[in-house]
Design a protein around this motif. Structure first.
Motif, mmCIF file in Angstrom:
data_model
loop_
_atom_site.group_PDB
_atom_site.id
_atom_site.type_symbol
_atom_site.label_atom_id
_atom_site.label_comp_id
_atom_site.label_asym_id
_atom_site.label_seq_id
_atom_site.Cartn_x
_atom_site.Cartn_y
_atom_site.Cartn_z
ATOM 1 N N LEU A 37 30.227 67.627 18.227
ATOM 2 C CA LEU A 37 29.130 68.062 17.312
ATOM 3 C C LEU A 37 28.085 66.797 17.142
ATOM 4 O O LEU A 37 26.993 66.886 17.264
ATOM 5 N N GLN A 38 28.708 65.584 17.133
ATOM 6 C CA GLN A 38 28.036 64.207 16.665
ATOM 7 C C GLN A 38 27.160 64.019 18.065
ATOM 8 O O GLN A 38 26.065 63.708 17.810
ATOM 9 N N ALA A 39 27.610 64.395 19.202
ATOM 10 C CA ALA A 39 26.903 64.191 20.356
ATOM 11 C C ALA A 39 25.721 65.063 20.177
ATOM 12 O O ALA A 39 24.643 64.762 20.692
ATOM 13 N N MET A 40 25.939 66.349 20.059
ATOM 14 C CA MET A 40 24.986 67.402 19.783
ATOM 15 C C MET A 40 23.785 66.904 19.031
ATOM 16 O O MET A 40 22.611 66.899 19.361
ATOM 17 N N LEU A 41 24.196 66.424 17.898
ATOM 18 C CA LEU A 41 23.187 65.996 16.848
ATOM 19 C C LEU A 41 22.402 64.673 17.186
ATOM 20 O O LEU A 41 21.162 64.595 17.168
ATOM 21 N N ASP A 42 23.160 63.772 17.906
ATOM 22 C CA ASP A 42 22.586 62.622 18.478
ATOM 23 C C ASP A 42 21.585 62.852 19.671
ATOM 24 O O ASP A 42 20.694 62.097 19.782
ATOM 25 N N GLY A 43 21.763 63.948 20.200
ATOM 26 C CA GLY A 43 21.016 64.143 21.516
ATOM 27 C C GLY A 43 19.719 64.977 21.171
ATOM 28 O O GLY A 43 19.121 65.460 21.987
ATOM 29 N N SER A 44 19.683 65.478 19.880
ATOM 30 C CA SER A 44 18.487 66.246 19.447
ATOM 31 C C SER A 44 17.559 65.582 19.196
ATOM 32 O O SER A 44 17.360 64.268 18.679
ATOM 33 N N ASP A 45 16.236 66.030 19.483
ATOM 34 C CA ASP A 45 14.971 65.365 19.404
ATOM 35 C C ASP A 45 14.363 65.617 18.032
ATOM 36 O O ASP A 45 13.551 65.007 17.552
ATOM 37 N N LEU A 46 14.522 66.812 17.540
ATOM 38 C CA LEU A 46 14.101 67.449 16.369
ATOM 39 C C LEU A 46 14.951 67.905 15.473
ATOM 40 O O LEU A 46 15.727 68.916 15.820
ATOM 41 N N ILE A 47 15.212 67.176 14.269
ATOM 42 C CA ILE A 47 16.219 67.700 13.284
ATOM 43 C C ILE A 47 15.561 67.987 11.875
ATOM 44 O O ILE A 47 15.010 66.896 11.453
ATOM 45 N N VAL A 48 15.449 69.012 11.325
ATOM 46 C CA VAL A 48 14.830 69.509 10.083
ATOM 47 C C VAL A 48 15.792 69.949 9.160
ATOM 48 O O VAL A 48 16.578 70.641 9.636
ATOM 49 N N THR A 49 15.855 69.213 7.930
ATOM 50 C CA THR A 49 17.149 69.774 7.112
ATOM 51 C C THR A 49 16.610 70.338 5.843
ATOM 52 O O THR A 49 15.268 69.952 5.348
ATOM 53 N N ALA A 50 17.369 71.079 5.259
ATOM 54 C CA ALA A 50 17.136 71.644 3.850
ATOM 55 C C ALA A 50 18.322 70.974 3.061
ATOM 56 O O ALA A 50 19.448 71.358 3.343
ATOM 57 N N ARG A 51 18.159 70.154 1.942
ATOM 58 C CA ARG A 51 19.047 69.589 1.223
ATOM 59 C C ARG A 51 18.881 70.118 -0.455
ATOM 60 O O ARG A 51 17.711 69.882 -0.823
ATOM 61 N N ASP A 52 19.948 70.384 -1.054
ATOM 62 C CA ASP A 52 19.981 70.707 -2.426
ATOM 63 C C ASP A 52 19.817 69.360 -3.351
ATOM 64 O O ASP A 52 19.840 68.359 -2.961
ATOM 65 N N ASP A 53 19.897 69.558 -4.519
ATOM 66 C CA ASP A 53 19.512 68.312 -5.426
ATOM 67 C C ASP A 53 20.784 67.497 -5.451
ATOM 68 O O ASP A 53 20.745 66.240 -6.029
ATOM 69 N N THR A 54 21.890 67.948 -4.871
ATOM 70 C CA THR A 54 22.954 67.080 -4.759
ATOM 71 C C THR A 54 23.283 66.067 -3.425
ATOM 72 O O THR A 54 23.950 65.265 -3.236
ATOM 73 N N GLY A 55 22.099 66.526 -2.676
ATOM 74 C CA GLY A 55 22.114 66.193 -1.090
ATOM 75 C C GLY A 55 22.815 66.757 -0.122
ATOM 76 O O GLY A 55 23.063 66.488 1.099
ATOM 77 N N ALA A 56 23.526 68.003 -0.699
ATOM 78 C CA ALA A 56 24.178 68.822 0.278
ATOM 79 C C ALA A 56 23.472 69.500 1.198
ATOM 80 O O ALA A 56 22.057 69.899 0.861
ATOM 81 N N LEU A 57 23.945 69.500 2.453
ATOM 82 C CA LEU A 57 22.897 70.206 3.602
ATOM 83 C C LEU A 57 23.237 71.463 3.242
ATOM 84 O O LEU A 57 24.313 72.071 3.575
ATOM 85 N N VAL A 58 22.060 72.425 3.238
ATOM 86 C CA VAL A 58 22.331 73.951 3.031
ATOM 87 C C VAL A 58 21.491 74.576 4.163
ATOM 88 O O VAL A 58 21.761 75.932 4.402
ATOM 89 N N GLY A 59 20.593 73.901 4.929
ATOM 90 C CA GLY A 59 20.029 74.626 5.941
ATOM 91 C C GLY A 59 19.806 73.319 7.260
ATOM 92 O O GLY A 59 19.246 72.302 6.961
ATOM 93 N N ILE A 60 19.631 73.721 8.313
ATOM 94 C CA ILE A 60 19.432 72.963 9.504
ATOM 95 C C ILE A 60 18.609 73.772 10.636
ATOM 96 O O ILE A 60 18.845 74.645 11.184
ATOM 97 N N PHE A 61 17.580 73.008 11.060
ATOM 98 C CA PHE A 61 16.933 73.335 12.446
ATOM 99 C C PHE A 61 17.164 71.962 13.612
ATOM 100 O O PHE A 61 16.656 70.863 13.028
ATOM 101 N N ARG A 62 17.869 72.549 14.502
ATOM 102 C CA ARG A 62 18.001 71.527 15.482
ATOM 103 C C ARG A 62 17.418 71.686 16.813
ATOM 104 O O ARG A 62 17.654 72.931 17.417
ATOM 105 N N GLY A 63 16.416 70.929 17.535
ATOM 106 C CA GLY A 63 15.848 71.189 18.535
ATOM 107 C C GLY A 63 15.617 70.285 19.591
ATOM 108 O O GLY A 63 16.002 68.996 19.176
ATOM 109 N N MET A 64 15.334 70.461 20.809
ATOM 110 C CA MET A 64 15.202 69.637 21.965
ATOM 111 C C MET A 64 13.594 70.051 22.357
ATOM 112 O O MET A 64 13.311 71.090 22.564
ATOM 113 N N THR A 65 12.866 68.786 22.526
ATOM 114 C CA THR A 65 11.160 68.965 22.668
ATOM 115 C C THR A 65 10.939 67.931 23.525
ATOM 116 O O THR A 65 11.275 66.636 23.537
#
Length: 137
Positions: A37-65
């Motif tokens: 999973l970390q290799a997948m994340l590190d190999g992504s060109d674009l990561i967009v996140t949605a985090r709540d007020d505690t900083g927890a990740l509640v949504g993610i867009f991961r792309g290669m471009t």
């Protein structure tokens, strides 16, 4: 609770597991293999996140471009507890704004998710082909 949407260059496998594991996408990803999973994340060109007020990740867009023509969206996931609040569509819109008007976003939808993508304005085609992986761990 207001969410913060941002382009991030480093997302941890632990955050990914917590978010994607709480979504319908979870069973289709190697959540038991943090190194992969970390290799997948590190190999992504674009990561967009949605985090709540505690900083927890509640949504993610991961792309290669290539940043000029196309972006392949590998993951668009929203934790079930945050679904129904336009998180997925806002992630997609944020990614599109970052990519600019010259770059298309292409993705493979999970069976049953086609209606969501139609609702947020994506065009559906039946001309999708892929060669599946042989190692799913």
């Amino acid at each position: 609770m207001p969410l913060v949407y941002a382009q991030e260059t480093e997302v941890s496998a632990a955050d990914y597991i917590a978010c994607v594991g709480a979504s319908k996408l979870g069973p289709t990803r190697p959540l038991g293999n943090p190194e992969r999973l970390q290799a997948m994340l590190d190999g992504s060109d674009l990561i967009v996140t949605a985090r709540d007020d505690t900083g927890a990740l509640v949504g993610i867009f991961r792309g290669m471009t290539d940043w000029a023509w196309v972006c392949y969206c590998a993951d668009l996931a929203v934790a079930e507890s945050s679904q129904g609040n336009r998180v997925g569509s806002t992630l997609m819109d944020t990614a599109a704004n970052i990519l600019g008007p010259r770059v298309s976003i292409i993705l493979l939808a999970l069976p049953g998710a086609e209606g969501f993508y139609q609702k947020i304005g994506l065009t559906q085609t039946n001309a999708c082909f892929y060669r599946d992986r042989t190692d799913r761990t």
